[in-house]
Scaffold this motif. Structure first.
Motif, short mmCIF file in Angstrom:
data_model
loop_
_atom_site.label_atom_id
_atom_site.label_comp_id
_atom_site.label_asym_id
_atom_site.label_seq_id
_atom_site.Cartn_x
_atom_site.Cartn_y
_atom_site.Cartn_z
N THR A 27 0.82 -1.21 0.00
CA THR A 27 0.00 0.00 0.00
C THR A 27 0.86 1.26 0.00
O THR A 27 0.56 2.23 -0.71
CB THR A 27 -0.94 0.01 1.22
N ILE A 28 1.93 1.26 0.78
CA ILE A 28 2.82 2.42 0.85
C ILE A 28 3.40 2.72 -0.53
O ILE A 28 3.41 3.88 -0.99
CB ILE A 28 3.95 2.19 1.87
N ARG A 29 3.87 1.68 -1.19
CA ARG A 29 4.48 1.87 -2.52
C ARG A 29 3.44 2.33 -3.54
O ARG A 29 3.73 3.15 -4.42
CB ARG A 29 5.12 0.56 -2.97
N LEU A 30 2.22 1.81 -3.44
CA LEU A 30 1.18 2.21 -4.39
C LEU A 30 0.78 3.66 -4.17
O LEU A 30 0.56 4.40 -5.14
CB LEU A 30 -0.05 1.30 -4.26
N GLU A 31 0.67 4.09 -2.93
CA GLU A 31 0.32 5.48 -2.66
C GLU A 31 1.42 6.42 -3.18
O GLU A 31 1.12 7.51 -3.70
CB GLU A 31 0.09 5.68 -1.16
N GLN A 32 2.67 6.00 -3.04
CA GLN A 32 3.78 6.81 -3.57
C GLN A 32 3.70 6.87 -5.09
O GLN A 32 3.92 7.93 -5.69
CB GLN A 32 5.11 6.20 -3.13
N LEU A 33 3.38 5.74 -5.72
CA LEU A 33 3.26 5.71 -7.17
C LEU A 33 2.10 6.58 -7.63
O LEU A 33 2.19 7.28 -8.65
CB LEU A 33 3.07 4.28 -7.66
N ASN A 34 1.00 6.57 -6.88
CA ASN A 34 -0.15 7.41 -7.24
C ASN A 34 0.24 8.88 -7.30
O ASN A 34 -0.23 9.62 -8.17
CB ASN A 34 -1.28 7.20 -6.23
N GLU A 35 1.09 9.30 -6.37
CA GLU A 35 1.53 10.69 -6.40
C GLU A 35 2.37 10.99 -7.64
O GLU A 35 2.26 12.06 -8.24
CB GLU A 35 2.33 11.01 -5.12
N GLN A 36 3.18 10.02 -8.05
CA GLN A 36 3.99 10.19 -9.27
C GLN A 36 3.09 10.24 -10.50
O GLN A 36 3.30 11.05 -11.41
CB GLN A 36 4.98 9.04 -9.39
N ILE A 37 2.08 9.37 -10.52
CA ILE A 37 1.14 9.36 -11.65
C ILE A 37 0.40 10.68 -11.73
O ILE A 37 0.23 11.26 -12.81
CB ILE A 37 0.14 8.19 -11.53
N PHE A 38 -0.06 11.17 -10.57
CA PHE A 38 -0.80 12.42 -10.56
C PHE A 38 0.07 13.59 -11.03
O PHE A 38 -0.39 14.46 -11.76
CB PHE A 38 -1.35 12.70 -9.17
#
Length: 224
Positions: free
Chosen positions: A71-82
């Motif tokens: 979950t931590i890694r996915l939330e970090q990736l979401n910020e990069q995607i955004f």
């Protein structure tokens, strides 16, 4: 268990209720983060853009991780995607402008003025506040802001009301930056440019983040 996709739900509230009712507690945070990823991917689809390969590859790697790292890694990736999506949408908007105007004004004050002008013209929620502030509030016996807001939107609460209230706060803080000639934080201009196009919880999530960023900048400036 097999968890339904966010795309299977027409409304965000239905998706969130499903996650809380049907997804095991240990998997809920990841399911909600995945729903946010799907929302971002849908923006690419709507604009007929290919979802970046590097993000797709990262998603495959994250999917096989264990909690809580997954979950931590996915939330970090979401910020990069955004952040990437922000640049894409902003570049699309700027490409439609006529002539060789500079995208970034010469001074912080002019940059804020350009952003305010855009929000007044293109963001109906921001315009609702500025209209009230410049005309309605000055009338004799005028309704207060909350009363005016609820009457104009036809509701007393909900996402539309919350977002419009936040636009009033954004206007006040932006004008502080303009009046003190303070540079906007990195990527703030682009993110705010199309903020009103977002829907569901993502819109308020980004709005709160932007307001918090500006507030932190003001605190830093005033403490020096």
């Amino acid at each position: 268990m097999s968890i339904k996709s966010r795309a299977e739900f027409s409304k965000q509230d239905e998706w969130i209720s499903y996650v809380h009712d049907c997804v095991p507690v240990a998997d809920r945070a990841y399911a909600l983060a995945s729903g946010r990823t799907e929302l971002f991917k849908s923006f690419y689809d709507v604009r007929r853009r290919t979802f970046p390969v590097e993000f797709a590859t990262a998603l495959e790697r994250i999917h096989v991780l264990s909690e809580p790292e997954r979950t931590i890694r996915l939330e970090q990736l979401n910020e990069q995607i955004f952040e990437s999506l922000t640049g894409l949408l902003f570049d699309d908007a700027q490409s439609k402008r006529v002539g060789d105007q500079s995208i970034t004004p010469a001074s912080p004050k002019k940059q804020v003025e350009e952003l305010l002008d855009h929000l007044i013209k293109k963001n109906p929620y921001f315009a609702l506040w500025t209209t009230y502030k410049s005309s309605v509030a000055e009338e004799s016996g005028a309704r207060d802001w909350d009363e005016h807001l609820c009457q104009e939107l036809g509701m007393t609460d909900g996402e539309e009301v919350e977002f419009t209230r936040a636009m009033a706060d954004l206007d006040k803080v932006l004008r502080y930056f303009r009046d003190h000639n303070i540079s906007l934080p990195r990527h703030f201009f682009e993110r705010t440019w199309f903020l009103h196009y977002l829907r569901g919880p993502e819109r308020m999530l980004q709005t709160r983040a932007l307001l918090n960023t500006l507030t932190a900048e003001i605190r830093e400036c005033t403490s020096e």
